[in-house]
Scaffold this active site. Structure first.
Site, PDB file in Angstrom:
ATOM      1  N   LYS A   1     -13.241  49.609 -77.810  1.00 29.58           N
ATOM      2  CA  LYS A   1     -12.699  48.646 -78.787  1.00 29.58           C
ATOM      3  C   LYS A   1     -13.805  47.974 -79.604  1.00 29.58           C
ATOM      4  O   LYS A   1     -13.532  47.392 -80.638  1.00 29.58           O
ATOM      5  CB  LYS A   1     -11.803  47.615 -78.119  1.00 29.58           C
ATOM      6  CG  LYS A   1     -12.475  46.560 -77.286  1.00 29.58           C
ATOM      7  CD  LYS A   1     -11.462  45.490 -76.877  1.00 29.58           C
ATOM      8  CE  LYS A   1     -12.133  44.426 -76.020  1.00 29.58           C
ATOM      9  NZ  LYS A   1     -11.188  43.399 -75.586  1.00 29.58           N
ATOM     10  N   ASP A   2     -15.083  48.074 -79.151  1.00 26.14           N
ATOM     11  CA  ASP A   2     -16.196  47.498 -79.919  1.00 26.14           C
ATOM     12  C   ASP A   2     -16.673  48.415 -81.038  1.00 26.14           C
ATOM     13  O   ASP A   2     -17.449  47.996 -81.900  1.00 26.14           O
ATOM     14  CB  ASP A   2     -17.399  47.213 -78.999  1.00 26.14           C
ATOM     15  CG  ASP A   2     -17.126  46.085 -78.011  1.00 26.14           C
ATOM     16  OD1 ASP A   2     -16.227  45.262 -78.284  1.00 26.14           O
ATOM     17  OD2 ASP A   2     -17.810  46.037 -76.965  1.00 26.14           O
TER      18      ASP A   2
ATOM     19  N   ARG B   1      -5.944  38.539 -82.733  1.00 25.42           N
ATOM     20  CA  ARG B   1      -4.784  39.349 -82.348  1.00 25.42           C
ATOM     21  C   ARG B   1      -4.004  38.682 -81.225  1.00 25.42           C
ATOM     22  O   ARG B   1      -2.770  38.573 -81.286  1.00 25.42           O
ATOM     23  CB  ARG B   1      -5.279  40.743 -81.906  1.00 25.42           C
ATOM     24  CG  ARG B   1      -4.239  41.628 -81.244  1.00 25.42           C
ATOM     25  CD  ARG B   1      -4.894  42.838 -80.595  1.00 25.42           C
ATOM     26  NE  ARG B   1      -5.870  42.497 -79.582  1.00 25.42           N
ATOM     27  CZ  ARG B   1      -5.566  42.160 -78.328  1.00 25.42           C
ATOM     28  NH1 ARG B   1      -4.313  42.118 -77.932  1.00 25.42           N
ATOM     29  NH2 ARG B   1      -6.519  41.859 -77.463  1.00 25.42           N
ATOM     30  N   ARG B   2      -4.709  38.233 -80.187  1.00 20.61           N
ATOM     31  CA  ARG B   2      -4.026  37.571 -79.063  1.00 20.61           C
ATOM     32  C   ARG B   2      -3.377  36.277 -79.513  1.00 20.61           C
ATOM     33  O   ARG B   2      -2.217  36.010 -79.217  1.00 20.61           O
ATOM     34  CB  ARG B   2      -5.032  37.283 -77.938  1.00 20.61           C
ATOM     35  CG  ARG B   2      -5.500  38.525 -77.205  1.00 20.61           C
ATOM     36  CD  ARG B   2      -6.660  38.231 -76.259  1.00 20.61           C
ATOM     37  NE  ARG B   2      -7.119  39.456 -75.595  1.00 20.61           N
ATOM     38  CZ  ARG B   2      -8.354  39.658 -75.182  1.00 20.61           C
ATOM     39  NH1 ARG B   2      -9.274  38.726 -75.354  1.00 20.61           N
ATOM     40  NH2 ARG B   2      -8.693  40.795 -74.595  1.00 20.61           N
TER      41      ARG B   2
ATOM     42  N   ARG C   1     -15.970  31.619 -76.495  1.00 26.16           N
ATOM     43  CA  ARG C   1     -16.869  32.759 -76.631  1.00 26.16           C
ATOM     44  C   ARG C   1     -17.700  32.929 -75.373  1.00 26.16           C
ATOM     45  O   ARG C   1     -17.726  32.095 -74.491  1.00 26.16           O
ATOM     46  CB  ARG C   1     -17.816  32.546 -77.834  1.00 26.16           C
ATOM     47  CG  ARG C   1     -17.225  32.798 -79.218  1.00 26.16           C
ATOM     48  CD  ARG C   1     -16.923  34.254 -79.508  1.00 26.16           C
ATOM     49  NE  ARG C   1     -17.939  35.182 -79.024  1.00 26.16           N
ATOM     50  CZ  ARG C   1     -19.068  35.451 -79.645  1.00 26.16           C
ATOM     51  NH1 ARG C   1     -19.367  34.875 -80.770  1.00 26.16           N
ATOM     52  NH2 ARG C   1     -19.910  36.322 -79.130  1.00 26.16           N
TER      53      ARG C   1
ATOM     54  N   THR D   1     -19.364  33.842 -68.418  1.00 29.89           N
ATOM     55  CA  THR D   1     -19.463  32.567 -69.132  1.00 29.89           C
ATOM     56  C   THR D   1     -18.084  31.958 -69.378  1.00 29.89           C
ATOM     57  O   THR D   1     -17.869  30.756 -69.184  1.00 29.89           O
ATOM     58  CB  THR D   1     -20.169  32.788 -70.500  1.00 29.89           C
ATOM     59  OG1 THR D   1     -21.366  33.515 -70.283  1.00 29.89           O
ATOM     60  CG2 THR D   1     -20.485  31.481 -71.183  1.00 29.89           C
ATOM     61  N   ARG D   2     -17.144  32.803 -69.797  1.00 29.15           N
ATOM     62  CA  ARG D   2     -15.805  32.275 -70.115  1.00 29.15           C
ATOM     63  C   ARG D   2     -15.088  31.767 -68.860  1.00 29.15           C
ATOM     64  O   ARG D   2     -14.425  30.744 -68.890  1.00 29.15           O
ATOM     65  CB  ARG D   2     -14.977  33.340 -70.846  1.00 29.15           C
ATOM     66  CG  ARG D   2     -15.342  33.420 -72.324  1.00 29.15           C
ATOM     67  CD  ARG D   2     -14.501  34.415 -73.081  1.00 29.15           C
ATOM     68  NE  ARG D   2     -15.043  35.750 -72.992  1.00 29.15           N
ATOM     69  CZ  ARG D   2     -14.460  36.818 -73.530  1.00 29.15           C
ATOM     70  NH1 ARG D   2     -13.315  36.705 -74.165  1.00 29.15           N
ATOM     71  NH2 ARG D   2     -15.008  38.004 -73.416  1.00 29.15           N
TER      72      ARG D   2
ATOM     73  N   CYS E   1     -12.081  43.289 -86.755  1.00 27.97           N
ATOM     74  CA  CYS E   1     -12.095  42.067 -85.948  1.00 27.97           C
ATOM     75  C   CYS E   1     -11.439  40.889 -86.652  1.00 27.97           C
ATOM     76  O   CYS E   1     -10.949  39.973 -86.026  1.00 27.97           O
ATOM     77  CB  CYS E   1     -13.548  41.684 -85.660  1.00 27.97           C
ATOM     78  SG  CYS E   1     -13.906  41.753 -83.922  1.00 27.97           S
TER      79      CYS E   1
END
Length: 362
Positions: free
Chosen positions: A97-98, A148-149, A166, A171-172, A260
């Site tokens: 997806k990247d 999108r989400r 981010r 981290t999240r 994106c």
């Protein structure tokens, strides 16, 4: 000893082994994903030595800006592709997806591996244990860095608020657990499962709640398109159903000129020799949307015989899949393009243009 761009080493017994340098991002998830690919390749090619070259990408470094605002298509891939171009690495492992739907000249995706669960997952703050998005209190803040989400979930759960978050997975999750800023965050189920954090998943969001990103849950191996031997080497890792689903998804996104910075979502399935593609576009707040489903026939046994080589010069939305029927790949491309044409004819361009303008606004 060296031979062209390739690297060889000689061990103490004088045995010469070829070294394949594998590029990856430095994050823990990227390393886990890369290790899983190397493990598969090592089984198939026991005499080859695989060496990991890890690096940070632009997307890893810019952590104070929403991905959709940075405006760069290859946020997580550019530095890795530069290393590939300079022969510093021989192949690169990415989350599919990247990868943009058009790759730089000279590169191709030589393998798309069997897809992990592509859906999104809800991870709750520990204080909300046992709840789901529906049962969270009014104005609860949900963290997600994906337009999108957010677009889909705003429409589906109007009582919730959405805020950008981010950082890599670690981290999240830390931001969620150690502060009270978020009631929950939305992450790809695939990443959580690969990290061994399946226990943190409170809810998997089905297509009726939130369709996934193009290529989500699939790993891709990017190579130099001229390196026929590397292309052959990685091609055995192709999973035919995943290849066809992802080709259709990428062709759909490419036809819409999405990326994106706009909310585009998909859902695909291979069933009874049919490839199904559902695609949708959304306004940023989810109030305006278009969604359609189309299907195409594919050969149920789409793994081709060894001698029936697919031309390595033929790329389909950046993918060169030597071990999957060219006819089926063409059908998958056509399916994606046809669905894109259908949505554009119904007004998708207007929805996406407004979404892009609003997102680009300061």
């Amino acid at each position: 000893m060296a031979d062209g761009p390739y690297k060889y080493i000689r061990d103490v017994d004088g045995k010469v082994s070829r070294v394949i340098r594998v590029g990856t991002r430095k994050s823990q998830l990227a390393r886990i994903q890369t290790d899983s690919v190397i493990e598969k390749l090592q089984e198939l090619y026991p005499d080859v030595l695989f060496e990991i070259v890890a690096m940070s990408t632009t997307g890893d470094k810019i952590l104070d800006t929403a991905l959709s605002k940075i405006g760069e298509k290859s946020l997580f891939t550019k530095e890795l592709e530069n290393a590939l171009e300079k022969n510093e690495v021989d192949l690169v492992v990415h989350s599919l997806k990247d990868l943009p739907t058009t790759l730089p000249v000279g590169f191709t995706i030589g393998a798309v591996l069997k897809r992990e669960n592509p859906h999104d997952a809800v991870v709750l703050h520990p204080k909300n244990e046992g709840k789901c998005l529906d049962s969270l209190s009014n104005k609860s803040v949900i963290g997600t860095s994906s337009l999108r989400r957010a677009a889909q979930l705003k429409k589906r759960f109007p009582h919730l608020e959405f805020k950008d978050i981010r950082g890599n997975l670690n981290t999240r999750l830390k931001k969620l657990d150690e502060h009270n800023d978020f009631s929950a965050i939305i992450l790809a189920a695939a990443g959580l499962r690969r990290m061994g954090w399946e226990g943190r998943i409170s809810q998997i969001l089905g297509p009726e709640d939130c369709m996934y990103a193009v290529g989500q849950g699939a790993l891709a191996i990017e190579v130099r398109s001229r390196d026929q031997d590397i292309l052959e080497m990685v091609s055995v890792l192709n999973d035919p159903d995943t290849v066809l689903r992802c080709i259709a998804e990428r062709a759909f996104l490419k036809h819409l000129e999405g990326g994106c910075s706009v909310p585009v979502a998909v859902d695909t399935e291979v069933k009874n020799s049919q490839l199904y593609l559902t695609g949708a576009v959304y306004s940023l707040d989810g109030s305006d949307s278009l969604k359609e489903t189309m299907q195409t026939s594919i050969n149920s046994n789409n793994q081709i015989e060894e001698q029936e080589k697919v031309d390595e010069k033929v790329q389909r939305v950046g993918i060169t899949s030597l071990k999957v029927s060219g006819e089926d790949q063409d059908a998958a491309v056509k399916l994606g393009v046809d669905l894109g044409i259908l949505l554009l004819s119904k007004g998708a361009k207007e929805i996406l243009t407004i979404a892009r303008q609003l997102n680009d606004a300061p």
